[in-house]
Design an enzyme around this catalytic site. Structure first.
Site, PDB file in Angstrom:
ATOM      1  N   GLU A 300       0.805  -1.226   0.000  1.00 21.11           N
ATOM      2  CA  GLU A 300       0.000   0.000   0.000  1.00 21.11           C
ATOM      3  C   GLU A 300       0.838   1.277   0.000  1.00 21.11           C
ATOM      4  O   GLU A 300       0.563   2.198   0.762  1.00 21.11           O
ATOM      5  CB  GLU A 300      -0.932   0.003   1.226  1.00 21.11           C
TER       6      GLU A 300
HETATM    7  C1  ACM Z   1      -1.957  -5.442   4.162  1.00 23.71           C
HETATM    8  O1  ACM Z   1      -2.999  -5.937   4.618  1.00 23.71           O
HETATM    9  N1  ACM Z   1      -1.844  -4.144   3.977  1.00 23.71           N
HETATM   10  C2  ACM Z   1      -0.824  -6.269   3.825  1.00 23.71           C
END
Ligand code: ACM
Length: 484
Positions: A300
């Site tokens: 992310e």
């Molecule tokens: C995640 O759940 N951001 C790896």
């Protein structure tokens, strides 16, 4: 014999009974520091259950009756973790090639015996039969997020005890995120003292000193669990950016963050100091880590330029390798050029094929099945539901080898149950989310696919519920299971 979790690879009940007596001893050959240590682990558990002395006899001269024999012997078909366990009315015979194999056989034996050790029965009986057991996957993991809310050394040890009981062998600690930095780094001490002083909602902050972290590593290792430390980067880094202004492109320290939204932070990838910082952190982490792997997050990175991100991941892998470790990252690292030694952890199933095309193996933590922080249903008091609601059956009834196109058995290093802690404050919160889903993932990671099915699991786990209850473990009484 019909309630074991994880289900052994092969199991042949013989319908008789072995009973521990006040004079039963544990005979161990060869006696080495490690075989004596695992014998002591078994003795302590059986003493607790029965009050018997359970003395340990190193390298016994001759076989006696009514004893428990632990033996190391060469049998390459058992591999590094397999074991063979034969129970007869006259004795218990446990053999393995390695102390780890003996340890897993001991976990099986302890499940076969008294279902409620807390009740201290004066007898300890187990059904007889023979078991030959080897795990399906080498990486049988659990991830615990200690960054959103911090959990004490004691809480982590209690979680490790449960992981070991179900034959898991990796504890991945998510040690840093926007909300907190949880490990002392001596060359950058404000990471812990400033970065560690926040947490979600302003609660449960803190960090592990290196001495405390070493204590966790050693405690886990005694239970054949390798701790995999994760420092998330280049996103999920607000806590570091709050501790050191020079890590920000504008040179201004960020405010501590106590919310739960993600994707807004990034290290400054254009500054050389960023790489000096990462090298110092990775060097210190590698020195604390006897295991092969360092996890660098990589998920992310929405506030990081895409091209810069891919160059960054490749550069970070060279740093991890420089300190003798292999890089693990969340699946997004598959977009970068990574080596065949790297491991990508799938959570959404978008980038696994890209990692595999580069020769890397993968760990499966699919959000819809293996994210223990997902609510069980709309009424669940804890958890989130962005990946969906995950009931016990959702956690159990899937096969890693057929989950994603392009990801087959040989590409899979293992399976990991992930527990993010945005909504979790206490150890009871952890176990309420973990049980009975962690045990489902443990079985997926260990047992042959052909041997397991939901109906069998739901019956077996009910017996474990009685044991959890007796031990005071707070767990979710899923309506899908007829609890005893
Ligand atoms: C995640 O759940 N951001 C790896």
């Amino acid at each position: 014999m019909n309630h074991l979790i994880p289900l052994p690879a092969s199991l042949l009940p013989t319908q008789l009974e072995f009973q521990l007596g006040p004079d039963t001893q544990i005979l161990v050959a060869p006696a080495t520091p490690e075989t004596l240590r695992v014998s002591e682990f078994l003795a302590a558990a059986l003493r607790h259950a029965t009050g018997y002395a359970l003395s340990i006899v190193p390298d016994p001269p001759a076989h006696a009756r009514d004893q428990i024999f632990l033996t190391l012997h060469d049998d390459s078909t058992l591999g590094a973790e397999g074991y063979e366990l034969n129970l007869t009315p006259d004795g218990v015979f446990l053999r393995a090639q390695t102390p780890a194999g003996l340890f897993y056989g001991i976990q099986t034996l302890l499940q076969l015996g008294a279902p409620s050790p807390a009740q201290k029965p004066q007898t300890w009986r187990a059904a007889t039969g023979s078991i030959r057991d080897v795990p399906r996957f080498a990486w049988r993991g659990a991830m615990l997020d200690v960054a959103r809310h911090f959990f004490s050394v004691q809480d982590v040890k209690r979680y490790i005890d449960w992981l070991a009981a179900y034959k898991l062998n990796r504890l991945h600690l998510h040690l840093s995120d926007d909300q907190g930095w949880r490990i002392e780094i001596k060359t950058w001490d404000k990471l812990a003292t400033i970065g560690g002083s926040s947490g979600v909602g302003g609660k449960k902050s803190g960090y592990y000193t290196q001495a405390e972290y070493r204590e966790l590593v050693a405690y886990a290792a005694e239970r054949f669990i390798v701790i995999v430390p994760e420092i998330d980067m280049p996103g999920h880094t607000n806590a570091a950016l709050a501790a050191y202004p020079e890590l920000n492109c504008d040179g201004v320290a960020r405010e501590p963050y106590t919310g739960i939204e993600v994707g807004f932070s990034s290290l400054c990838l254009d500054k050389e100091i960023t790489y000096q910082f990462l090298e110092d952190v990775i060097r210190e982490l590698a020195a604390l880590t006897p295991g092969e792997f360092i996890h660098i997050g990589g998920d992310e990175a929405h506030a990081t330029d895409k091209t810069a991100y891919t160059q960054f991941i490749a550069r970070v892998e060279t740093i991890v390798e420089k300190y003798g470790k292999r890089m693990v990252g969340w699946e997004e690292i598959g977009q970068a050029k990574i080596s065949a030694r790297a491991v990508a952890q799938l959570w959404r199933g978008e980038y696994g094929a890209q990692a595999i095309q580069q020769g890397a193996q993968v760990i499966l933590s699919p959000g819809k099945h293996a994210y223990l922080d997902m609510q069980y249903n709309e009424q669940s008091p804890l958890g989130l539901h962005w990946a969906g609601y995950v009931e016990a059956q959702d956690a159990y009834a899937w096969d890693p080898a057929t989950l994603s196109a392009g990801v087959g058995e040989s590409n899979i290093l293992g399976v990991e149950a992930a527990l993010w802690s945005e909504t979790l404050l206490t150890f009871d919160d952890i176990t309420f989310m973990a049980f009975p889903r962690l045990t489902a993932i443990a079985e997926i990671a260990w047992s042959p696919q052909a041997a397991r099915n939901w109906e069998s699991y739901r019956q077996r786990v009910a017996a474990h519920g009685a044991r959890w209850q007796a031990l005071g473990l707070h767990f979710y009484r899923s309506p899908q299971i007829d609890w005893e």
